[in-house]
Design an enzyme around this catalytic site. Structure first.
Site, PDB file in Angstrom:
ATOM      1  CE1 TYR A 182      -8.594   4.080   3.216  1.00 30.76           C
ATOM      2  CE2 TYR A 182      -9.675   6.131   3.794  1.00 30.76           C
ATOM      3  CZ  TYR A 182      -8.527   5.405   3.594  1.00 30.76           C
ATOM      4  OH  TYR A 182      -7.303   5.996   3.772  1.00 30.76           O
TER       5      TYR A 182
ATOM      6  CE  LYS B 107       1.992  -7.541  -0.480  1.00 27.13           C
ATOM      7  NZ  LYS B 107       3.398  -7.223  -0.762  1.00 27.13           N
TER       8      LYS B 107
ATOM      9  CG  ASP C 196       5.214  -4.591  -2.049  1.00 26.71           C
ATOM     10  OD1 ASP C 196       4.491  -4.785  -3.046  1.00 26.71           O
ATOM     11  OD2 ASP C 196       5.678  -5.520  -1.380  1.00 26.71           O
TER      12      ASP C 196
ATOM     13  CG  ASP D 283      -5.773   8.008   1.612  1.00 29.86           C
ATOM     14  OD1 ASP D 283      -5.555   9.127   1.127  1.00 29.86           O
ATOM     15  OD2 ASP D 283      -6.057   7.821   2.802  1.00 29.86           O
TER      16      ASP D 283
END
Ligand code: NAP
Length: 362
Positions: free
Chosen positions: A125, A192, A226, A250
């Protein structure tokens, strides 16, 4: 003089209706707030030449606390998002989004109590992007290849994902301090890092370092993003405070909102060192503008967060109890809640009648 002065930005679309309902509910608790109402968004563009006039930012800076309704971001007009611009101007680096079960919302779970702490200033972002086909994009592709960092197809567009030690440290520290201040027992850092070694890997290293300072006071774990999504859907009760980089934050916060009944009831806050701007997660839902239909619960629960921030615990608890009681009773609810519970919007009440029902519980 009032005890607190708060900047109020009604916004557009359903914003003015739901902020009006929120304001009436807050005032009915008897809390002493003076509202400084300022306008932002497309409607002020003509008058000030910008959707976010300087006096709006100045008002928030001066009062240090603001609450807003949603503001529309027209697509494809070059019009900057007021929300993103405000977060940047005031360095509101924390996006706080609690998701907790309320009986009567028709949600799939009744035992969720999660707080999402989303980093608000960096990651994908940051707005550092390179358009496909541009000279600088091709230069960047050549730079990457020349430094042996990999190969990128020449017809690619590129968005950078900067994650800093500074940004990671302050957001993780905020999550731990929030946990301590709110008697929460665990912080989960989501990442991640197994794939994104230099961005998420850095974030995880910093998170572990900060977590060590809180050892024995707040439990810490880390999870891959995930697996976190699956875990949240299968066992939301396993989670307490989650701290995430911007993009994962988000997505996962909308997932968490879905666990407890959806956008109509999801509150939020943007918090920095010097100011805090409280706003619901949802947008301006333009098709409901002026129809007295929208659910003001998210805006009202956003005011609960604001009152907690102002140290007005009693007023915050009163409103929360009122919302819980009206939703549990189930006859004076807005169309969205009615639809989830009965499959039809028949019998729903309007935005203001719902607010009146909450006030009647005080
Ligand atoms: P949205 O305004 O959140 O609305 C999407 C749908 O969510 C609505 O059609 C409605 O669903 C439901 N919904 C949202 N708020 C609700 C409420 N208070 N009560 C009941 N239902 C509610 O999302 P959008 O249509 O994608 O965005 C519209 C504009 O808002 C865009 O310009 C966007 O950029 C802006 N936006 C602003 C903010 C902000 O100011 N912070 C945040 C997000 C988006 P049903 O149609 O199923 O009833």
């Amino acid at each position: 003089m009032a005890k607190h002065t708060v900047t109020l930005i009604p916004g557009d679309g359903i914003g003015p209706e739901i902020t009006d309902a929120m304001r009436r509910v807050v005032e009915a608790t008897g809390v002493d707030i003076a509202w400084e109402v300022v306008e932002a968004g497309a409607d002020v563009m003509e008058k000030y030449g910008t959707p976010l006039p300087e006096h709006v930012i100045e008002s928030v800076r001066k009062n240090a606390v603001a609450i807003k309704g949603p503001v529309t971001t027209p697509v494809g007009t070059g019009f900057r998002s007021v929300n993103v611009a405000l977060r940047r101007a005031l360095d509101l680096y924390v996006n706080l989004r609690p998701a907790f079960s309320i009986a009567g919302t028709g949600a799939r779970y009744d035992d969720v109590d999660i707080v999402i702490v989303r980093e608000n200033t960096e990651d994908l972002y940051a707005g550092v992007e390179f358009e496909e086909g541009k000279t600088e994009t091709l230069e960047l592709i050549e730079f990457v290849e020349a430094h042996g960092a990999g190969s990128i197809r020449r017809d690619s567009g590129i968005s950078l994902k900067p994650i800093s030690i500074t940004g990671s440290e302050r957001i993780v520290r905020y999550a731990f301090e929030y946990a301590l201040a709110n008697s929460r027992s665990k912080v989960t850092a989501v990442h991640k890092a197994n794939i994104l070694k230099y961005s998420d890997g850095l974030y995880l290293d910093v998170a572990r370092r900060v977590a060590a300072e809180y050892e024995g006071r707040v439990e810490f774990e880390d999870r891959i993003v995930d697996a976190t999504c699956m875990g949240l859907v299968m066992h939301p009760e396993d989670f307490d405070v989650l701290v995430l980089p911007n993009l994962y934050g988000d997505i996962v916060s909308d997932l968490a909102a879905g666990l407890v009944g959806g956008l109509g009831i999801a509150p939020g806050a943007n918090i920095g060192t010097d100011a805090a701007v409280f706003e619901p997660v949802h947008g301006s839902a333009p098709k409901y503008t002026g129809k007295d239909m929208a659910n003001p619960t998210a805006e009202i629960l956003t005011a609960v967060l604001m009152l907690q921030h102002l140290g007005e615990r009693e007023a915050a608890d009163k409103i929360l109890a009122g919302v819980r009681s009206v939703l549990a009773e189930g006859t004076k609810v807005t169309y969205d809640i009615r639809r989830t519970n009965t499959g039809s919007t028949d019998g729903a009440v309007g935005t203001q009648a719902y607010a009146d029902a909450i006030i009647a519980t005080f």
